[in-house]
Each structure stands twice: as structure tokens, then as C-alpha cells.
Design an enzyme around this catalytic site. Structure first.
Site, PDB file in Angstrom:
ATOM      1  N   CYS A 126       0.841  -1.197   0.000  1.00 14.12           N
ATOM      2  CA  CYS A 126       0.000   0.000   0.000  1.00 14.12           C
ATOM      3  C   CYS A 126       0.875   1.245   0.000  1.00 14.12           C
ATOM      4  O   CYS A 126       2.030   1.212   0.417  1.00 14.12           O
ATOM      5  CB  CYS A 126      -0.899   0.025   1.227  1.00 14.12           C
ATOM      6  SG  CYS A 126      -2.072  -1.343   1.327  1.00 14.12           S
ATOM      7  N   GLN A 127       0.322   2.327  -0.456  1.00 13.56           N
ATOM      8  CA  GLN A 127       1.056   3.580  -0.539  1.00 13.56           C
ATOM      9  C   GLN A 127       0.406   4.617   0.368  1.00 13.56           C
ATOM     10  O   GLN A 127      -0.818   4.804   0.340  1.00 13.56           O
ATOM     11  CB  GLN A 127       1.067   4.093  -1.971  1.00 13.56           C
ATOM     12  CG  GLN A 127       1.782   3.171  -2.946  1.00 13.56           C
ATOM     13  CD  GLN A 127       3.289   3.309  -2.897  1.00 13.56           C
ATOM     14  OE1 GLN A 127       3.818   4.409  -2.795  1.00 13.56           O
ATOM     15  NE2 GLN A 127       3.988   2.196  -2.980  1.00 13.56           N
TER      16      GLN A 127
END
Length: 280
Positions: free
Chosen positions: A2-3
Site C-alpha cells: 500500500c502507498q
């Protein structure tokens, strides 16, 4: 993996430049295609946008860019699902009230066998480990403090709780109440503080550049936090593993760094994430 993206400023600022490169990592320049969300604090309120579709081609992301909302605190997240199906209920950032304030939270990582007991005040709506961790943090803080404590006391408590939670796996997160912004790294997290004299920045994920000197004042300070650097011609600072930094007014207010700080290369961090099931 995830970012995460966070912005903390001393004056209302739009996040369009950083968000344009960031959103492309949701299905175009990277493979995180399980939804995205972004929340903007505006005084005591929040504008919150969620989509369970990839951010690279999301009409909701287009709306955010067109809207050009200005805020002093913003949290965005692009999801690569590890626990919980792809749905709006499982899309970050999550929001709750505590001490008469809204709090936003987004997490990058994977927590194994993290099953805290049901809270009295805060319970997950979705089925992610991330929301469970957020509810656990707020539940513990509310049990300890009837009202918001001073910043150092609060930061020490958040660091203690983060240390407990990260025994279950990767726990990179950003959390804010619209005034201060907590950012914690288990593995990879970077930040940059832009202030005078401002210069040009060029995105890594798109052929876009901006001259900040033309859109800022000499008094502006803008802290940007991201899982990986967003620009190619600026010097981003890396968080140490297990470090907590508190940003306020576009600068560092407090930091809690291990006595013997350890820094991972991007390759090492991605390898750890891959082993934990965070990267496909």
C-alpha cells in the site's frame, strides 16, 4: 505494498502536485488496484473521498484534482488488499471522533494474528487489520486520558502503542487530528519539508514539474510524507525503522528515533513487504 501520502502545512495548501504522481501508483506506475481514499481537514471538518476502484483512472481522483482543495493536513492512501475484501468499508483513511476532534488514519503493512478485544468506544466497521489497529489506538488513548494531553505525553503514548502493534507485523501509518500529524515507520517511509528558498520539483511517476517559488510565499512550510519519494530532483529524508515523527505547522515538532537507528534500502523494504504478503 500500500502507498501512504500525508501533508502537513502552516497555511492551507493544495496537494494536487503530489497527488497527481501518487494516484498513478494505483494501477499505472504500480499495481495497487484495490481502491484509494483521501481526506482533507478544513477547520474542524473533513472532506473525505473514497473509491474501491484503482486511483489511476478513478473519476473520484479526477474530482479531487479538479476541486483543488486547500488544507493544512491531508492523508491519502492507495490500497493493496492483504486482509478484508475490496470495498468502501475497507478503504482508508478511516475517521473517528476523539476528545471532540476528528482523527484520520491510514496504514501500510500487514498485521498477523492481531485481534484486540472489542472496544467500549471504538469498533471496526470493516474487516481490515488497519481499522482494527486504529480503533485499538484510540480506545487505549481514550481510556488513559479524559482530555487531550500535552503533545509529548500523547506522542509517547502513541509510540508505545505502535511498538505493541508492530510485534504483529508491518505497521507504517499516518494519523492526524487536523493540527498535528503522526507518522510511524516499520520499514519504508520518507518525508520532505519544503520551505524558502523554494525551487522546482519534478515527479517520478509523471512528466510534470512545478516551480514552488511561483505558487508560495516566503513564510510557507509544507511537510510531505510518502511511502516512497514522489520527486526525482529533491532530497527526501528517510524514517528509521520504528521511528515516530510528529509534524506540526509544516515542520517537525517531535521525533522518537531508536538509539541505534536502522535504515532499509528500498529493495530490502520491498523484500520484507513481499515476504509478509504485502506486495504481489
Amino acid at each position: 505494498m500500500c502507498q501512504l501520502l500525508g501533508m502537513n502545512c502552516n497555511t492551507p495548501t493544495d496537494i494536487i502536485f503530489s497527488f497527481e504522481g501518487f494516484r498513478l501508483r494505483g494501477g499505472l506506475t504500480d499495481h495497487h488496484a484495490d481502491g484509494f481514499g483521501i481526506g482533507f481537514f478544513e477547520q474542524k471538518g473533513i472532506r473525505l473521498f473514497h473509491d474501491d476502484k484503482p486511483s489511476a483512472d478513478s473519476p473520484v481522483a479526477d474530482l479531487v484534482n479538479t476541486y483543488q482543495i486547500k488544507s493544512e493536513n491531508v492523508i491519502a492512501h492507495i490500497r493493496k488488499a492483504t486482509q478484508g475484501k475490496t470495498s468502501l468499508a475497507n478503504t482508508h483513511p478511516f475517521v473517528r471522533e476523539m476528545w471532540g476532534e476528528y482523527w484520520l488514519f491510514a496504514h501500510n503493512g500487514n498485521l498477523m494474528n492481531f485481534k484486540p478485544s472489542q472496544g467500549q468506544y471504538y469498533r471496526p466497521v470493516g474487516t481490515t487489520d488497519s481499522e482494527a489497529a486504529f480503533c485499538y489506538i484510540l480506545e487505549e488513548l481514550r481510556r488513559r486520558f479524559d482530555k487531550k494531553p500535552d503533545l509529548k505525553t500523547l506522542a509517547d503514548a502513541v509510540q508505545e502503542l505502535a511498538a505493541r502493534i508492530r510485534t504483529h507485523g508491518l505497521f507504517n501509518f499516518i494519523m492526524s487530528n487536523g493540527d498535528i500529524m503522526f507518522a510511524h515507520a516499520s520499514t519504508l517511509l520518507y518525508y520532505i519539508i519544503r520551505k524558502a528558498p523554494f525551487g522546482e520539483a519534478r515527479l517520478l511517476d509523471d512528466d510534470v514539474a512545478v516551480d514552488f517559488a511561483s505558487v508560495t510565499t516566503p513564510n510557507d512550510k509544507v511537510a510531505v510524507i510518502a511511502t516512497l519519494p514522489l520527486t526525482q530532483n529533491e532530497t527526501w529524508q528517510q524514517f528509521a525503522c520504528d521511528e515516530l515523527i510528529v509534524f506540526q505547522q509544516g515542520d517537525i515538532a517531535l521525533r522518537n528515533k531508536p538509539e541505534k537507528p536502522r535504515y532499509l534500502s528500498q529493495e530490502e523494504g520491498l523484500a520484507i513487504a513481499r515476504a509478509a504478503g504485502v506486495v504481489a
